[in-house]
Design a protein around this motif. Structure first.
Motif, mmCIF file in Angstrom:
data_model
loop_
_atom_site.group_PDB
_atom_site.id
_atom_site.type_symbol
_atom_site.label_atom_id
_atom_site.label_comp_id
_atom_site.label_asym_id
_atom_site.label_seq_id
_atom_site.Cartn_x
_atom_site.Cartn_y
_atom_site.Cartn_z
ATOM 1 N N ALA A 168 0.699 -1.141 0.038
ATOM 2 C CA ALA A 168 -0.173 0.068 0.100
ATOM 3 C C ALA A 168 0.797 1.221 0.066
ATOM 4 N N GLU A 169 2.087 1.053 0.333
ATOM 5 C CA GLU A 169 3.068 2.161 0.468
ATOM 6 C C GLU A 169 3.846 2.389 -0.880
ATOM 7 N N ASP A 170 3.763 1.814 -1.871
ATOM 8 C CA ASP A 170 4.711 1.793 -3.047
ATOM 9 C C ASP A 170 6.050 1.414 -2.741
ATOM 10 N N TYR A 171 6.312 0.518 -1.923
ATOM 11 C CA TYR A 171 7.712 0.358 -1.614
ATOM 12 C C TYR A 171 8.342 -0.529 -2.685
ATOM 13 N N ASP A 172 9.931 -0.532 -2.779
ATOM 14 C CA ASP A 172 10.533 -0.969 -3.773
ATOM 15 C C ASP A 172 11.109 -2.208 -3.484
ATOM 16 N N LEU A 173 11.285 -2.538 -2.380
ATOM 17 C CA LEU A 173 12.182 -3.797 -1.984
ATOM 18 C C LEU A 173 11.377 -4.344 -0.718
ATOM 19 N N ASN B 289 -2.504 -0.546 -9.388
ATOM 20 C CA ASN B 289 -3.797 0.361 -9.437
ATOM 21 C C ASN B 289 -4.969 -0.227 -9.101
ATOM 22 N N ASP B 290 -5.170 -1.695 -9.214
ATOM 23 C CA ASP B 290 -6.266 -2.257 -8.783
ATOM 24 C C ASP B 290 -6.384 -2.895 -7.414
ATOM 25 N N ARG B 291 -5.392 -2.410 -6.640
ATOM 26 C CA ARG B 291 -5.567 -2.920 -5.348
ATOM 27 C C ARG B 291 -6.900 -2.716 -4.615
ATOM 28 N N ASP B 292 -7.186 -3.555 -3.811
ATOM 29 C CA ASP B 292 -8.454 -3.316 -2.910
ATOM 30 C C ASP B 292 -8.156 -2.292 -1.880
#
Length: 260
Positions: A156-161, A251-254
């Motif tokens: 949910a945080e757009d982390y990279d790793l 983009n389609d995450r619940d």
């Protein structure tokens, strides 16, 4: 700023309930990394093995191991991370520490204590999901049993790793293999898992299977089963951007809130 991140995975045996000896062994292994790296990742409870006797090995955040990690991180100019037993506020924690060359430390207390082994009776569970930023990378550290719970790792945080450290036994290693790959795919992130090898003091066998996966679930390392070795992988930031923009799966995450 270099968009790549070079990570050293240390897959190793651990000396049972002996922090001093484990520091000595790991010191030699870290010194053996001859190339410049950005992150060095050690297994779960790297000073002791997965012990339910914390009173024998517990340290504080100003103890010998943290002091040693700060020195090595500065010396190698790299983040060094792994979990160890920490005593704090009359509780014991299975705590991941991420030590930067500057001396800054990010900590994560294992959220999902391993009830099958009675970890919940000995260690206090963490309550916070943690991120830290290093060289333009957003990194999420998690510990072992956390791997079985995808909601906690949800990107949910757009982390990279996403990094897991573990003492994951050979008898259930198929789950480790499958879930590491799944976490990479479902979160469109690089996912690294670092597991130990050898026998512990309870005669549990560990076969390693440390691995690094890219955002599509492709294996990136060349570590072998049961191998006491170091693998170095290079993560490319452009790969994340390319596939997230091309496929747009995140983009389609619940949308939901997690109660802790």
């Amino acid at each position: 700023m270099n968009k790549d991140l070079k990570v050293a995975i240390i897959q190793t045996d651990l000396v049972w309930e002996n922090p001093e000896e484990n520091r000595r062994v790991l010191n030699d292994k870290i010194n053996a990394i001859s190339t410049n790296v950005d992150l060095i990742v050690l297994p779960e409870m790297f000073t002791s093995g997965f012990t339910m006797n914390p009173v024998l090995v517990a340290e504080t955040m100003d103890g010998d191991t943290i002091t040693w990690l700060k020195e090595k991180a500065k010396e190698k100019e790299a983040v060094i991370m792994g979990s160890l037993v920490i005593s704090e506020n009359n509780n014991f924690y299975n705590r991941m520490v991420c030590v930067e060359p500057s001396g800054v430390i990010t900590t994560y207390d294992k959220r999902h204590t391993f009830t099958l082994a009675g970890e919940h009776n000995v260690y206090t569970a963490g309550t916070e999901k943690v991120m830290f930023n290093y060289k333009g990378w957003k990194i999420c550290p998690l510990v072992c049993y956390d791997l079985r719970f995808p909601v906690w790792a949800r990107n949910a945080e757009d982390y990279d790793l996403l990094i897991y450290v573990a003492n994951w036994p050979k008898v259930r290693i198929n789950a480790w293999d499958a879930l590491l790959k799944a976490r990479a795919i479902e979160n469109m992130t690089y996912c690294i898992g670092v597991n130990r090898v050898g026998l512990d003091g309870n005669n549990h066998e560990y076969s390693g299977h440390s691995a690094a996966f890219d955002v599509l679930g492709n294996r990136m390392d060349n570590l072998s089963e049961n191998e006491d070795a170091i693998a170095i992988v290079v993560l490319e930031k452009d790969t994340i951007t390319k596939y997230r923009e091309k496929l747009n799966f995140l983009n389609d995450r619940d949308d939901f809130n997690l109660k802790v």
